[in-house]
Scaffold this motif. Structure first.
Motif, short mmCIF file in Angstrom:
data_model
loop_
_atom_site.label_atom_id
_atom_site.label_comp_id
_atom_site.label_asym_id
_atom_site.label_seq_id
_atom_site.Cartn_x
_atom_site.Cartn_y
_atom_site.Cartn_z
N ASP A 167 14.90 -12.54 -44.91
CA ASP A 167 13.52 -12.06 -44.87
C ASP A 167 13.33 -10.84 -45.76
O ASP A 167 12.29 -10.68 -46.40
CB ASP A 167 13.17 -11.72 -43.41
CG ASP A 167 11.68 -11.55 -43.18
OD1 ASP A 167 10.90 -12.27 -43.83
OD2 ASP A 167 11.31 -10.71 -42.33
N ALA A 168 14.34 -9.96 -45.79
CA ALA A 168 14.23 -8.73 -46.59
C ALA A 168 15.60 -8.06 -46.63
O ALA A 168 16.56 -8.51 -46.00
CB ALA A 168 13.21 -7.78 -45.96
N GLU A 169 15.68 -6.97 -47.39
CA GLU A 169 16.87 -6.14 -47.39
C GLU A 169 16.47 -4.72 -47.75
O GLU A 169 15.44 -4.47 -48.37
CB GLU A 169 17.93 -6.64 -48.37
CG GLU A 169 17.51 -6.61 -49.83
CD GLU A 169 18.65 -7.06 -50.74
OE1 GLU A 169 19.55 -6.24 -51.00
OE2 GLU A 169 18.64 -8.24 -51.14
N GLY A 177 8.98 -9.57 -40.32
CA GLY A 177 7.57 -9.92 -40.30
C GLY A 177 6.77 -9.33 -41.45
O GLY A 177 7.31 -8.77 -42.40
N PRO A 178 5.44 -9.45 -41.35
CA PRO A 178 4.55 -9.00 -42.43
C PRO A 178 4.36 -7.49 -42.43
O PRO A 178 4.97 -6.77 -41.62
CB PRO A 178 3.24 -9.73 -42.10
CG PRO A 178 3.27 -9.86 -40.61
CD PRO A 178 4.71 -10.10 -40.25
N ALA A 179 3.50 -7.01 -43.30
CA ALA A 179 3.33 -5.57 -43.50
C ALA A 179 2.94 -4.82 -42.23
O ALA A 179 3.33 -3.68 -42.04
CB ALA A 179 2.29 -5.34 -44.60
N GLY A 180 2.17 -5.43 -41.34
CA GLY A 180 1.73 -4.74 -40.14
C GLY A 180 2.57 -5.01 -38.91
O GLY A 180 2.11 -4.78 -37.78
N SER A 181 3.80 -5.46 -39.10
CA SER A 181 4.63 -5.84 -37.95
C SER A 181 5.13 -4.62 -37.18
O SER A 181 5.01 -3.47 -37.64
CB SER A 181 5.83 -6.65 -38.43
OG SER A 181 6.78 -5.81 -39.06
N PRO A 186 6.83 -5.89 -46.43
CA PRO A 186 6.75 -7.16 -45.73
C PRO A 186 7.96 -8.04 -45.99
O PRO A 186 8.58 -7.97 -47.05
CB PRO A 186 5.49 -7.80 -46.31
CG PRO A 186 5.44 -7.29 -47.72
CD PRO A 186 5.96 -5.87 -47.63
N GLY A 187 8.26 -8.88 -45.01
CA GLY A 187 9.32 -9.85 -45.18
C GLY A 187 8.81 -11.10 -45.89
O GLY A 187 7.61 -11.27 -46.10
N HIS A 188 9.74 -11.97 -46.22
CA HIS A 188 9.41 -13.15 -47.02
C HIS A 188 9.92 -14.44 -46.39
O HIS A 188 10.16 -15.42 -47.11
CB HIS A 188 9.99 -12.99 -48.43
CG HIS A 188 9.59 -11.71 -49.10
ND1 HIS A 188 8.33 -11.50 -49.61
CD2 HIS A 188 10.27 -10.56 -49.30
CE1 HIS A 188 8.26 -10.28 -50.13
NE2 HIS A 188 9.42 -9.69 -49.94
N LEU A 189 10.07 -14.45 -45.08
CA LEU A 189 10.65 -15.62 -44.42
C LEU A 189 9.89 -16.91 -44.69
O LEU A 189 10.52 -17.94 -44.96
CB LEU A 189 10.77 -15.36 -42.92
CG LEU A 189 11.37 -16.48 -42.08
CD1 LEU A 189 12.78 -16.83 -42.55
CD2 LEU A 189 11.39 -16.11 -40.60
#
Length: 266
Positions: A15-17, A78-82, A91-94
């Motif tokens: 999702d991210a790093e 999750g997204p920017a507002g998670s 934000p993540g990219h799942l």
């Protein structure tokens, strides 16, 4: 990146790093310099250029055959507002990672949350989630924790209660079969309701470990506690038991935050 376990395919989805906000020495206060050196040699990608702890935030998709329904283990930051936005690299990219792996959101029939920390549940939150038909599987002990802390954590109000209202929350109490070749295993300690997912078929096995261990230093030295474990002694016992069983059975480990997604048994 994928691994096959008999007829099942397990796909790692990042999702991210990014860097962890606290120095790693503060997160593992009992670790020695020799232990850090060994961990860095084992998993060099988990150390940033400045020596900081560099985390990946992974989910895993488990699928039987080429076109069967998908079980997603964990749902990223999750997204920017998670709920993880105040500390994790949102934000993540799942959703994009799933699409790149040939998996559509509608293919996901179940989401297993290994625990309810906010970097593991972001894309399962109703309103943010593309997985509108998937049941979400959690342990009762974690639900109880966040029901009691709902005034300031957000997990109960934004995740648990809406899923209950939609009839999509499945609450378990301990080990349980999930489907052919897939079983949930309670591994409490990191949180009271932490669970892992064991995939077995054709004499092969893989354990999706969640935060049973969060750094290679715990893979090499399971006795080392992480400061964010709710019950360090219970977490240590769960980790030691799971790693011993994995070594005895030749089980591959699929990990959430280490530099490399899959770790072969040694």
């Amino acid at each position: 990146m994928t691994r096959t376990v008999g007829q099942l395919t397990v796909t790692a989805l990042q999702d991210a790093e990014g860097p962890f906000p606290s120095p790693r020495q503060e997160c593992f206060p009992d670790a020695t310099e020799a232990q850090w050196s060994a961990a860095d040699a084992h998993d060099p990608a988990a150390r940033g250029a400045g020596g900081e702890w560099w985390l990946r935030y992974r989910s895993y998709a488990i699928r039987v055959g080429d076109s069967g329904p998908v079980t997603l283990v964990d749902a990223g930051i999750g997204p920017a507002g998670s709920l993880a936005a105040d500390w994790a690299p949102v934000p993540g990219h799942l959703p994009d990672e799933l699409a790149a792996a040939g998996i559509q959101a509608a293919d996901v029939s179940a989401i297993v949350l290994t625990h309810l920390h906010n970097d593991h549940m972001g894309w399962a939150v109703p309103g943010d989630s593309p997985f509108t038909r998937a049941r979400v599987i959690v342990q009762q002990a974690d639900v109880d924790v966040y029901r009691g802390n709902r005034d300031f954590t957000g997990q109960y109000d934004r995740l648990i209660e809406p899923l209950m209202a939609q009839g999509r929350l499945q609450v378990l109490d301990g080990d349980a079969p999930l489907g052919p070749g897939v079983r949930l295993v309670a591994t409490p300690g990191h949180t009271p309701g932490h669970q892992t997912v064991l995939v077995e078929d054709a004499g092969e096995s893989l354990l999706v470990a969640g935060d049973l261990l969060v750094h290679a230093i715990q893979l090499l030295h399971p006795e080392l506690a992480y400061v964010s474990e709710a019950d360090p002694e219970q977490a240590r016992a769960s980790r030691a038991k799971a790693l011993a069983q994995a070594a005895a059975r030749g089980t591959v480990l699929a990990v959430s935050h280490l530099g490399t997604a899959f770790h072969d048994p040694t």
